[in-house]
Write a protein that holds these residues in place. Structure first.
Motif, PDB file in Angstrom:
ATOM      1  N   THR A   1       0.827  -1.206   0.000  1.00  0.00           N
ATOM      2  CA  THR A   1       0.000   0.000   0.000  1.00  0.00           C
ATOM      3  C   THR A   1       0.857   1.250   0.000  1.00  0.00           C
ATOM      4  OG1 THR A   1      -1.703  -1.221   1.234  1.00  0.00           O
ATOM      5  CG2 THR A   1      -1.873   1.178   1.207  1.00  0.00           C
ATOM      6  N   ASP A   2       1.912   1.229   0.787  1.00  0.00           N
ATOM      7  CA  ASP A   2       2.789   2.403   0.868  1.00  0.00           C
ATOM      8  C   ASP A   2       3.491   2.652  -0.461  1.00  0.00           C
ATOM      9  OD1 ASP A   2       4.125   4.487   2.471  1.00  0.00           O
ATOM     10  OD2 ASP A   2       5.925   3.294   2.118  1.00  0.00           O
ATOM     11  N   VAL A   3       3.979   1.588  -1.114  1.00  0.00           N
ATOM     12  CA  VAL A   3       4.646   1.744  -2.410  1.00  0.00           C
ATOM     13  C   VAL A   3       3.676   2.298  -3.445  1.00  0.00           C
ATOM     14  CG1 VAL A   3       5.667   0.461  -4.338  1.00  0.00           C
ATOM     15  CG2 VAL A   3       6.420   0.000  -2.004  1.00  0.00           C
ATOM     16  N   ALA A   4       2.448   1.754  -3.467  1.00  0.00           N
ATOM     17  CA  ALA A   4       1.454   2.231  -4.437  1.00  0.00           C
ATOM     18  C   ALA A   4       1.118   3.698  -4.194  1.00  0.00           C
ATOM     19  CB  ALA A   4       0.194   1.374  -4.356  1.00  0.00           C
TER      20      ALA A   4
ATOM     21  N   MET B   1       6.448  -5.063  -2.702  1.00  0.00           N
ATOM     22  CA  MET B   1       6.861  -3.970  -3.580  1.00  0.00           C
ATOM     23  C   MET B   1       6.329  -4.158  -4.992  1.00  0.00           C
ATOM     24  SD  MET B   1      10.680  -2.722  -2.476  1.00  0.00           S
ATOM     25  CE  MET B   1      11.463  -4.323  -2.491  1.00  0.00           C
ATOM     26  N   GLN B   2       6.332  -5.403  -5.464  1.00  0.00           N
ATOM     27  CA  GLN B   2       5.847  -5.661  -6.815  1.00  0.00           C
ATOM     28  C   GLN B   2       4.349  -5.388  -6.917  1.00  0.00           C
ATOM     29  OE1 GLN B   2       7.261  -9.268  -8.565  1.00  0.00           O
ATOM     30  NE2 GLN B   2       5.676  -9.320 -10.137  1.00  0.00           N
ATOM     31  N   VAL B   3       3.595  -5.847  -5.922  1.00  0.00           N
ATOM     32  CA  VAL B   3       2.161  -5.573  -5.917  1.00  0.00           C
ATOM     33  C   VAL B   3       1.920  -4.071  -5.855  1.00  0.00           C
ATOM     34  CG1 VAL B   3       0.027  -5.829  -4.592  1.00  0.00           C
ATOM     35  CG2 VAL B   3       1.540  -7.791  -4.887  1.00  0.00           C
ATOM     36  N   GLY B   4       2.665  -3.390  -4.996  1.00  0.00           N
ATOM     37  CA  GLY B   4       2.487  -1.944  -4.873  1.00  0.00           C
ATOM     38  C   GLY B   4       2.756  -1.216  -6.167  1.00  0.00           C
ATOM     39  N   GLN B   5       3.798  -1.604  -6.878  1.00  0.00           N
ATOM     40  CA  GLN B   5       4.112  -0.957  -8.141  1.00  0.00           C
ATOM     41  C   GLN B   5       3.026  -1.207  -9.180  1.00  0.00           C
ATOM     42  OE1 GLN B   5       7.985  -2.464  -9.088  1.00  0.00           O
ATOM     43  NE2 GLN B   5       9.040  -1.063  -7.693  1.00  0.00           N
ATOM     44  N   ALA B   6       2.510  -2.444  -9.228  1.00  0.00           N
ATOM     45  CA  ALA B   6       1.476  -2.761 -10.210  1.00  0.00           C
ATOM     46  C   ALA B   6       0.171  -2.034  -9.910  1.00  0.00           C
ATOM     47  CB  ALA B   6       1.243  -4.274 -10.253  1.00  0.00           C
ATOM     48  N   VAL B   7      -0.247  -2.051  -8.644  1.00  0.00           N
ATOM     49  CA  VAL B   7      -1.495  -1.396  -8.274  1.00  0.00           C
ATOM     50  C   VAL B   7      -1.350   0.123  -8.395  1.00  0.00           C
ATOM     51  CG1 VAL B   7      -3.134  -1.020  -6.379  1.00  0.00           C
ATOM     52  CG2 VAL B   7      -2.234  -3.312  -6.817  1.00  0.00           C
TER      53      VAL B   7
END
Length: 480
Positions: free
Chosen positions: A78-81, A203-209
């Protein structure tokens, strides 16, 4: 604050694992008899700190945030997104914009009331990109967790291979005591490796979302029920970007997209089985993903593992086996059928709703079709997170089928298509509306194929899960 030396001191300062482990090896273990006994059992009481520094360096950079009890660090994702959408600009939604969206959705619902009996779903919401991230992250977690579990296992296997390789080297050159059991060291390190994996996938999920949040115009444009409580969510900043270059009045663009989103939410809220079936199809595909363990092991061996960006980039291109399994192919075919039916119904109902009101309907419809045909937001995010090459090719056929049903049986007949999964068009009937209408008129059982068998299995799975939670996704909908 935790007293454990392995707990981070704060979200912005991950622990220096090499320092922690070095201090343990350089005499501080005497202050902790239990730790000393455990290290002695592994033959580590005289270990060279350089070895522990080498081990710690591989995972230190990937450690951040608090420990997470799932397969990936949702807090980090969530934070990365949020940081990603903030980096390109994400203004807060003003009270005036919220009122404008509420008025647009109110008009959209008035128009939809004229063409469908499915009732209004929920409130209207104007959302920033960050607010969309916060709202939908729980749904993303449920979708991608099967993949996160596979990735975690693959990374753990790769790290174990590295430890086994260390055990075969000349221990004296590494300053290790004779008889060191490297596998026991790995056993002590596995919780930290798990956190590393959770952080990497987070991190990967955050970048994609985060990337998706910068593109979506409405809350459920991907075709999945990501928004709880039937809320009709509009992302005004992204709608404005979508409208650029269309040479259509911005008000028309907002109304057209609001009608589509409100129609989709009415369908999800009125037809209890369709949302769980969509989610189950994605989870079925993800749950059968084969992680390319050899590629991950090569990436861990050949990459500078102290550079998290480099490691993540390599792993992102090496996660999935190149060929989908038969079960995945069946799940993908079923998912494309369901998405086609949902979006085909939305196309048909939306066009009926806005046709008397919007003079640029043809241009708006074509813009949406081009957006889908070029590989829209849904395809990009699924390819990144679960290796799913999603392109719903059947939507035009589905829209034509709903048009044919409406012409033959009226709007009520068109919406009755959703009354039960067995009543919905099959993959074989989608390109042949006459065949589907004949089955409806004659009351015959639908012809079955592998896709239909997969549908039945997925629905059974979804029903069992919902019943376990005290709900029933196949309860009669409010329109029947």
């Amino acid at each position: 604050m935790s007293n454990s030396p392995l707990e981070p001191s704060g979200p912005e300062e991950p622990p220096d694992l090499s320092e922690i482990l070095r201090s343990l090896m350089n005499g501080d273990i005497g202050a902790n008899p239990e730790m000393a006994d455990a290290l002695k059992q592994m033959g580590l009481e005289n270990v060279d700190p350089a070895m522990m520094q080498m081990v710690g360096a591989q995972i230190q950079a990937m450690m951040s945030g608090s420990a997470d009890d799932g397969s990936f660090n949702v807090e980090l994702a969530t934070d990365v997104a949020r940081k990603q959408v903030s980096s390109v600009g994400d203004a807060s939604v003003t009270a005036g914009t919220q009122r404008d969206v509420e008025q647009v959705v109110q008009v959209a619902n008035l128009w939809l009331d004229q063409v469908t009996d499915f009732p209004v779903s929920g409130p209207a919401s104007a959302a920033s990109r960050a607010e969309w991230v916060e709202t939908t992250m729980p749904a993303w977690r449920g979708l991608v967790e099967p993949v996160a579990q596979g990735v975690s296992g693959a990374i753990r296997s790769a790290m174990q291979e590295q430890f086994r390789a260390l055990g075969s080297q000349d221990l004296s050159e590494l300053g290790l005591p004779p008889g060191l059991d490297a596998s026991m060291v790995m056993g002590q390190m596995e919780p930290i490796v798990g956190r590393m994996s959770a952080a990497m996938f987070g991190m990967q999920v955050g970048q994609a979302v985060g990337a998706l949040a910068g593109d979506l115009v409405t809350g459920t444009e991907v075709g999945l029920p990501l928004i709880p409580d039937g809320t009709v969510m509009i992302l005004p900043a992204n709608v404005s970007a979508f409208a650029e270059g269309l040479h259509v009045d911005a008000g028309e663009v907002h109304l057209y997209l609001a009608v589509r989103e409100a129609a989709r939410m009415r369908l999800f809220q009125s037809v209890g089985w369709v949302g769980p079936a969509l989610i189950a199809a994605v989870q079925k595909y993800a749950g059968d993903i084969r992680i390319d363990t050899e590629a991950i092991e090569r990436a861990v061996r050949e990459t500078d593992t102290t550079d998290p960006a480099q490691l993540q980039g390599v792993l992102q291109n090496s996660l999935f086996a190149p060929e989908p399994s038969e079960a995945q192919q069946a799940a993908l075919a079923h998912l494309e059928l369901l998405l086609a039916l949902v979006e085909g119904w939305v196309d048909e109902v939306s066009e009926r709703a806005v046709e008397p009101h919007l003079p640029n309907l043809a241009a708006l419809s074509e813009a949406v079709r081009r957006r889908r045909a070029s590989g829209g937001p849904a395809e990009r995010v699924f390819a990144s997170l679960v290796g799913l090459e999603l392109r719903p090719r059947l939507m035009r056929e589905a829209a034509a089928l709903f048009t044919a049903v409406e012409q033959a049986e009226g709007a009520a007949g068109r919406d009755e298509t959703w009354k039960h999964p067995d009543f919905a068009p099959t993959a074989a009937e989608l390109p042949d509306p006459a065949r589907y209408l004949a089955r409806r008129a004659g009351g015959t059982e639908p012809s079955r194929d592998a896709v239909d068998d997969a549908l039945e299995a997925l629905l059974a799975q979804g029903t069992a899960e919902w019943e376990a939670e005290g709900d029933d996704p196949q309860a009669p909908d409010s329109s029947s």
